[in-house]
Design a protein around this motif. Structure first.
Motif, mmCIF file in Angstrom:
data_model
loop_
_atom_site.group_PDB
_atom_site.id
_atom_site.type_symbol
_atom_site.label_atom_id
_atom_site.label_comp_id
_atom_site.label_asym_id
_atom_site.label_seq_id
_atom_site.Cartn_x
_atom_site.Cartn_y
_atom_site.Cartn_z
ATOM 1 N N ASP A 252 -14.108 13.469 68.739
ATOM 2 C CA ASP A 252 -13.029 12.576 68.310
ATOM 3 C C ASP A 252 -13.571 11.188 67.982
ATOM 4 O O ASP A 252 -13.196 10.576 66.985
ATOM 5 C CB ASP A 252 -11.967 12.482 69.407
ATOM 6 C CG ASP A 252 -11.234 13.811 69.593
ATOM 7 O OD1 ASP A 252 -11.138 14.568 68.607
ATOM 8 O OD2 ASP A 252 -10.771 14.081 70.706
ATOM 9 N N VAL A 253 -14.465 10.693 68.842
ATOM 10 C CA VAL A 253 -15.133 9.411 68.597
ATOM 11 C C VAL A 253 -16.567 9.535 69.110
ATOM 12 O O VAL A 253 -16.825 10.141 70.152
ATOM 13 C CB VAL A 253 -14.427 8.245 69.329
ATOM 14 C CG1 VAL A 253 -15.183 6.934 69.105
ATOM 15 C CG2 VAL A 253 -12.983 8.106 68.867
ATOM 16 N N THR A 254 -17.529 8.991 68.358
ATOM 17 C CA THR A 254 -18.916 8.946 68.825
ATOM 18 C C THR A 254 -19.366 7.492 68.923
ATOM 19 O O THR A 254 -18.965 6.645 68.114
ATOM 20 C CB THR A 254 -19.866 9.697 67.874
ATOM 21 O OG1 THR A 254 -19.768 9.120 66.565
ATOM 22 C CG2 THR A 254 -19.541 11.169 67.812
ATOM 23 N N VAL A 255 -20.194 7.241 69.920
ATOM 24 C CA VAL A 255 -20.793 5.916 70.120
ATOM 25 C C VAL A 255 -22.297 6.084 69.969
ATOM 26 O O VAL A 255 -22.909 6.915 70.645
ATOM 27 C CB VAL A 255 -20.461 5.345 71.513
ATOM 28 C CG1 VAL A 255 -21.074 3.957 71.673
ATOM 29 C CG2 VAL A 255 -18.956 5.298 71.729
ATOM 30 N N SER A 256 -22.912 5.329 69.083
ATOM 31 C CA SER A 256 -24.352 5.432 68.850
ATOM 32 C C SER A 256 -24.925 4.056 68.548
ATOM 33 O O SER A 256 -24.181 3.074 68.398
ATOM 34 C CB SER A 256 -24.647 6.389 67.689
ATOM 35 O OG SER A 256 -24.009 5.953 66.503
ATOM 36 N N ALA A 257 -26.252 3.992 68.494
ATOM 37 C CA ALA A 257 -26.921 2.722 68.208
ATOM 38 C C ALA A 257 -26.652 2.304 66.776
ATOM 39 O O ALA A 257 -26.615 3.131 65.861
ATOM 40 C CB ALA A 257 -28.418 2.849 68.451
ATOM 41 N N LYS A 258 -26.454 1.019 66.572
ATOM 42 C CA LYS A 258 -26.184 0.493 65.233
ATOM 43 C C LYS A 258 -27.505 0.337 64.489
ATOM 44 O O LYS A 258 -28.455 -0.252 64.999
ATOM 45 C CB LYS A 258 -25.458 -0.845 65.315
ATOM 46 C CG LYS A 258 -25.090 -1.441 63.957
ATOM 47 C CD LYS A 258 -24.200 -2.652 64.100
ATOM 48 C CE LYS A 258 -22.811 -2.248 64.551
ATOM 49 N NZ LYS A 258 -21.882 -3.404 64.547
ATOM 50 N N GLU A 259 -27.549 0.888 63.273
ATOM 51 C CA GLU A 259 -28.753 0.825 62.462
ATOM 52 C C GLU A 259 -28.463 0.052 61.183
ATOM 53 O O GLU A 259 -27.666 0.491 60.351
ATOM 54 C CB GLU A 259 -29.253 2.234 62.121
ATOM 55 C CG GLU A 259 -29.888 2.967 63.287
ATOM 56 C CD GLU A 259 -31.130 2.264 63.799
ATOM 57 O OE1 GLU A 259 -32.042 1.986 63.000
ATOM 58 O OE2 GLU A 259 -31.191 1.984 65.003
ATOM 59 N N ASP A 260 -29.105 -1.107 61.042
ATOM 60 C CA ASP A 260 -28.887 -1.936 59.860
ATOM 61 C C ASP A 260 -29.963 -1.728 58.798
ATOM 62 O O ASP A 260 -29.839 -2.226 57.686
ATOM 63 C CB ASP A 260 -28.850 -3.417 60.249
ATOM 64 C CG ASP A 260 -27.673 -3.731 61.163
ATOM 65 O OD1 ASP A 260 -26.620 -3.103 60.977
ATOM 66 O OD2 ASP A 260 -27.824 -4.582 62.060
ATOM 67 N N LEU A 261 -31.040 -1.011 59.160
ATOM 68 C CA LEU A 261 -32.165 -0.855 58.242
ATOM 69 C C LEU A 261 -32.230 0.573 57.730
ATOM 70 O O LEU A 261 -31.890 1.519 58.438
ATOM 71 C CB LEU A 261 -33.477 -1.210 58.945
ATOM 72 C CG LEU A 261 -33.577 -2.638 59.501
ATOM 73 C CD1 LEU A 261 -34.934 -2.856 60.147
ATOM 74 C CD2 LEU A 261 -33.346 -3.664 58.404
ATOM 75 N N ASP A 262 -32.680 0.701 56.484
ATOM 76 C CA ASP A 262 -32.832 2.018 55.880
ATOM 77 C C ASP A 262 -34.226 2.554 56.186
ATOM 78 O O ASP A 262 -35.228 1.853 56.014
ATOM 79 C CB ASP A 262 -32.653 1.938 54.359
ATOM 80 C CG ASP A 262 -31.269 1.426 53.980
ATOM 81 O OD1 ASP A 262 -30.318 1.739 54.711
ATOM 82 O OD2 ASP A 262 -31.175 0.689 52.968
ATOM 83 N N GLU A 263 -34.282 3.817 56.608
ATOM 84 C CA GLU A 263 -35.575 4.429 56.929
ATOM 85 C C GLU A 263 -36.004 5.294 55.758
ATOM 86 O O GLU A 263 -35.760 6.493 55.715
ATOM 87 C CB GLU A 263 -35.461 5.252 58.217
ATOM 88 C CG GLU A 263 -36.816 5.653 58.775
ATOM 89 C CD GLU A 263 -36.708 6.260 60.177
ATOM 90 O OE1 GLU A 263 -36.631 7.497 60.267
ATOM 91 O OE2 GLU A 263 -36.689 5.502 61.158
ATOM 92 N N ALA A 264 -36.653 4.663 54.770
ATOM 93 C CA ALA A 264 -37.082 5.386 53.573
ATOM 94 C C ALA A 264 -38.187 6.376 53.896
ATOM 95 O O ALA A 264 -38.295 7.429 53.279
ATOM 96 C CB ALA A 264 -37.562 4.399 52.509
ATOM 97 N N VAL A 265 -39.030 6.037 54.854
ATOM 98 C CA VAL A 265 -40.109 6.908 55.304
ATOM 99 C C VAL A 265 -39.904 7.139 56.792
ATOM 100 O O VAL A 265 -39.655 6.193 57.535
ATOM 101 C CB VAL A 265 -41.491 6.275 55.051
ATOM 102 C CG1 VAL A 265 -42.595 7.188 55.557
ATOM 103 C CG2 VAL A 265 -41.677 5.991 53.571
ATOM 104 N N PRO A 266 -39.993 8.393 57.274
ATOM 105 C CA PRO A 266 -39.759 8.651 58.699
ATOM 106 C C PRO A 266 -40.723 7.852 59.580
ATOM 107 O O PRO A 266 -41.922 7.839 59.355
ATOM 108 C CB PRO A 266 -40.029 10.157 58.832
ATOM 109 C CG PRO A 266 -39.814 10.706 57.464
ATOM 110 C CD PRO A 266 -40.273 9.623 56.522
ATOM 111 N N SER A 267 -40.165 7.172 60.572
ATOM 112 C CA SER A 267 -40.982 6.352 61.473
ATOM 113 C C SER A 267 -41.172 7.001 62.834
ATOM 114 O O SER A 267 -41.995 6.546 63.626
ATOM 115 C CB SER A 267 -40.327 4.975 61.661
ATOM 116 O OG SER A 267 -39.054 5.115 62.279
#
Length: 854
Positions: A54-69
């Motif tokens: 119904d609702v999920t809580v997760s870390a906020k990600e402001d950056l795009d991961e163009a290459v897997p880190s």
């Protein structure tokens, strides 16, 4: 007139069906792509909607991961208790899920899918939102126990009691399979491994104090949106909150990229089929009208006006379009069903019983099919309307070769000049976007110009191509050459069908060969390490692999590479979100980086950064300037520009901008990441081949990583570019199929048109074998003419594409001469194949009946 039109259509249905095949193919690809994408979209919409909390809580990600880190965003596990206390929350569960893992069996063979789908490890808890249900054994109850999905178990022969090894970021660990779970919804092709929650936190995330998210169930009577607002009011803006609908939309948008690839590839095939089919239909109607000159003249003499004659021909075209569209829609449904079955073989278990045929599919199919035939038949219909009533009294054709060809010359020259100017502008452009726009314009204009001017090239080119025919085949060769020259329009239109496909093949072949050569040279220039240890799909790998490589006997210098998302505030006022590479200090010992200013030592120093000089100039960045930088998790700092590189491509040094920093900077601001590559040099006194054997033995338990030298790295790049070539060859195959239909149609109609002539030739002594040879030679010379036009145009396009690629650093031009020679030889085979049926039919004509034919 309507009755006469219907009778005429049915009288020529055999010939028209060859043209209908082009319509069927184009409509089939359009319908198939729409049905398949609609089916997959609806299936996964249901999956995402039925499994989302119904609702999920997760870390906020402001950056795009163009290459897997290799970094896994987490939230504090203690947050669950806080969320559970919010009014309206019925239940809250911790999620501990990662995708960048590898699972191997006792033989060190990967248990995960090989189709690019992820292997997911997650925690297990009972939920009516779970995509699987326990069907055998029991759920994991502590360390060392795991459950696996039934599809993976069947494919990899995994049974309850088997021991598997899971390779995760914190390290590898062994689990015993104690349960099998079966998908209750569509299986997207992933492999699922379930652990109990505490084990998943500890082994996958490195700590029981963190989780990847919290899944919240709303109490009865509380809407998802209301609950989201209540949780947000309690937690603030530090976390990312999504309702079930928002999660489903997000998952669907991420999955949409995969669907778009399939859809656009199939629509590309449809586009080629449409374009080539237009030439075929134009040619068919032009020849039919030429053969019916007396019939149309009689209609005019009996009182039919020009409008009625034109309408009659267009009605025939509409009937052809309707028949072709209907059959194409049926073939498209079959094509979509085949794709669904293919996805099943690749692990994505779609149900054919849930195939979606939306209203847009038949509408699009009939618009394409009917539209193509109507447009293609319009010009022949206008010509038909100009047939004089006097034509009924003479055996004449309405297709002349006088003034219209002069008009073609002028029109072709003007359009060709505009196209050439666009391609020259493309080659001189300094921005990729401008160059690409001019390239597209130039390709379209030069293609149109070649089609317009094609008949003008028929006589000079075919005289050269067939110049040896009289000497080799005598009078038979001379007649075949003259037959090809008899009607330049017809020959040009027939050859154009083959020209379009081969122009695409030629252009893309030059582009792919140039890319391969550019990457090869770049690897030679920049890669100085003896070996590169890297994941097969460029995903990061656990730290223990790095430690094993460093401890391998004979391994000298090991330089680590790690990627991280980054945001830079540039002097020009723009925020650039891209990916930076982190390297150990001795980068110069494993890579040859050309610098415009600065050095590796300065760029890799603490608090410094290096970047591509062109990227720096674009954003007005100067040496020594401080740039505000933001890393994942909101960590900020200022990085001083320590070096500007002059690398042709950013391969290996980041994505946009070629950004790279010291390894210490990455570890400081992005702790807990994973290495993406290791550059390894042999120690003094150790042979490179010996070191390779030792490294491969060390890495045997880790099938996801490979040891590559310079030659292997080049081969890897070639394999990736080969995917483009496979598409090219598929387009070539489709173009050849339709082009063969075009040549068959032209020759078949030409045989009918020359029935009396053929009867007279047979009467004065021309043998059946000689007649078949004459038609085959005519077919071959037309096919080779089309191939030369297409390859010539394709080479021009390919060179222009390479100029666009040069703006991205791929500056080497390569012409694949072997491919060009193979295509020319193949065009001879195409000509021979296309002539088989028409030649056989001509040779079986009754001589007396042919002479009496009108």
């Amino acid at each position: 007139m309507l009755k006469a039109t219907l009778r005429s259509f049915l009288a020529h249905k055999g010939r028209l069906m060859l043209s209908a095949l082009a319509v069927i193919l184009s409509v089939a690809f359009v319908a198939g792509s729409l049905i398949f994408s609609d089916t997959v979209t609806r299936t996964f919409d249901r999956l995402f909607a039925s499994t989302a909390a119904d609702v999920t809580v997760s870390a906020k990600e402001d950056l795009d991961e163009a290459v897997p880190s290799g970094q896994t965003p987490t939230v504090p596990a203690s947050l669950r208790t806080r969320v559970a206390k919010v009014a309206g929350v019925a239940d809250a569960h911790l999620d501990a899920e990662v995708e960048n893992i590898t699972v191997v069996d006792r033989k060190n063979e990967s248990v995960g899918p090989t189709t690019g789908a992820p292997t997911i490890a997650t925690n297990w808890y009972a939920s009516d939102r779970s995509p699987v249900e326990l069907t055998s054994g029991h759920a994991p109850r502590g360390p060392g126990q795991a459950m696996i999905d039934a599809d993976t178990a069947d494919k990899k022969n995994v049974e309850i009691g088997d021991t598997l090894t899971v390779l995760a970021r914190p390290g590898s660990f062994k689990v015993e399979i104690v349960g099998i779970a079966t998908f209750t919804t569509t299986n997207p092709g992933a492999a699922l491994v379930f652990l109990d929650t505490a084990t998943a936190q500890r082994e996958l995330l490195g700590s029981t104090e963190v989780a990847t998210g919290i899944s919240v169930t709303a109490a009865d009577g509380v809407s998802d949106t209301t609950l989201k607002h209540r949780i947000a009011a309690d937690l603030g803006s530090r976390y990312d909150l999504k309702t079930a609908d928002e999660q489903a939309d997000s998952a669907a948008s991420e999955f949409g990229g995969f669907l778009d690839v399939i859809k656009y590839v199939m629509l590309g095939f449809a586009g080629v089929a449409v374009l080539v089919g237009i030439f075929l239909i134009v040619n068919t109607f032009s020849m039919l009208i030429a053969q019916r000159t007396r019939e149309l003249g009689l209609l005019r003499a009996l009182g039919a006006d020009r409008r009625q004659v034109r309408r009659s021909v267009l009605i025939e075209a509409l009937l052809l379009g309707l028949v072709g569209s209907t059959l194409g829609l049926a073939v498209g449904i079959g094509l979509a069903l085949g794709l669904i079955k293919l996805m099943g073989l690749l692990g994505m278990n779609l149900k054919s019983t849930e195939m979606v045929v939306g209203w847009a599919t038949p509408v699009s199919s009939y618009v394409v099919g009917v539209g193509v035939t109507f447009v293609a038949a319009y010009l022949p219909a206008r010509r038909a309307a100009h047939v004089s009533p006097m034509a009924a009294l003479a055996d004449a054709e309405i297709a002349g070769v006088g003034r219209p060809l002069r008009v073609r010359a002028v029109a072709g020259a003007l359009v060709g000049a505009a196209g050439a100017a666009a391609l020259v502008g493309c080659a001189r452009a300094e921005k990729t976007s401008s160059a690409a726009s001019l390239l597209g314009l130039g390709v379209v204009l030069t293609l149109i110009a070649t089609v317009i001017a094609g008949p003008l090239l028929v006589r000079p080119v075919i005289r050269v191509l067939g110049g040896a025919f009289p000497a080799v085949f005598g009078s038979i060769g001379r007649m075949s050459q003259r037959n090809a020259l008899r009607n330049p329009r017809r020959t040009g239109a027939t050859a154009a069908a083959l020209m379009v496909g081969l122009a695409l093949v030629g252009g893309l072949s030059v582009a792919s060969a140039s890319m391969t050569k550019s990457f090869d040279r770049q690897i030679d220039k920049t890669l100085g390490a003896d070996f590169v240890v890297q994941n097969s799909n460029f995903m990061p790998f656990p730290q223990e692999i790095t430690e094993k490589v460093e401890d391998t006997e004979g391994a000298g210098l090991v330089v680590r590479q790690r990627f991280t998302p980054i945001k830079l505030a540039m002097p020009d006022g723009k925020d650039v979100r891209t990916t930076a590479s982190g390297y150990d200090p001795r980068l110069d010992d494993v890579a040859h980086v050309p610098y415009e200013q600065g050095s590796s030592r300065a760029a890799l120093a603490a608090g410094h950064i290096g970047m591509d000089a062109d990227f720096a100039a674009k954003h007005k960045v100067r040496m020594g300037e401080e740039l505000p930088a933001t890393f994942p998790g909101g960590r900020t700092t200022k990085l001083t520009v320590g070096a500007l590189t002059d690398v042709d491509t950013a391969e290996g040094f980041g994505v946009e901008g070629g950004l790279f920093v010291g390894f210490g900077t990455v570890e400081k601001y992005v702790p807990g990441g994973q290495d993406s590559a290791l550059y390894v040099n042999a120690a003094s006194g150790t042979d490179a081949n010996t070191l390779r054997d030792r490294l491969e033995k060390t890495l045997d338990p880790y099938p996801q990583v490979q040891v590559r030298d310079q030659a292997d790295y080049k081969e890897l790049i070639r394999q990736q570019i080969a995917v483009l070539l496979y598409l090219v060859y598929a387009l070539l195959g489709l173009a050849i199929v339709i082009a063969v239909l075009g040549v068959v149609n032209t020759l078949a109609l030409s045989v009918v048109e020359r029935t009396r002539e053929i009867g007279l030739l047979r009467a004065i002594g021309l043998g059946r074998r000689q007649l078949r040879l004459m038609i085959r030679l005519e077919s071959v010379v037309i096919a080779v003419f089309g191939a030369l036009l297409g390859l010539g145009l394709g080479l021009v396009w390919g060179v222009a594409v390479q100029q666009v690629l040069a703006l991205q650093g791929m500056k080497e031009l390569a012409i694949p001469w072997s491919t060009i020679v193979a295509v020319v030889i193949g065009s001879v085979v195409v000509g021979l194949a296309a002539a088989l049926l028409p030649a056989l039919r001509a040779s079986r004509m009754n001589v007396l009946a042919a002479i009496a034919h009108e």
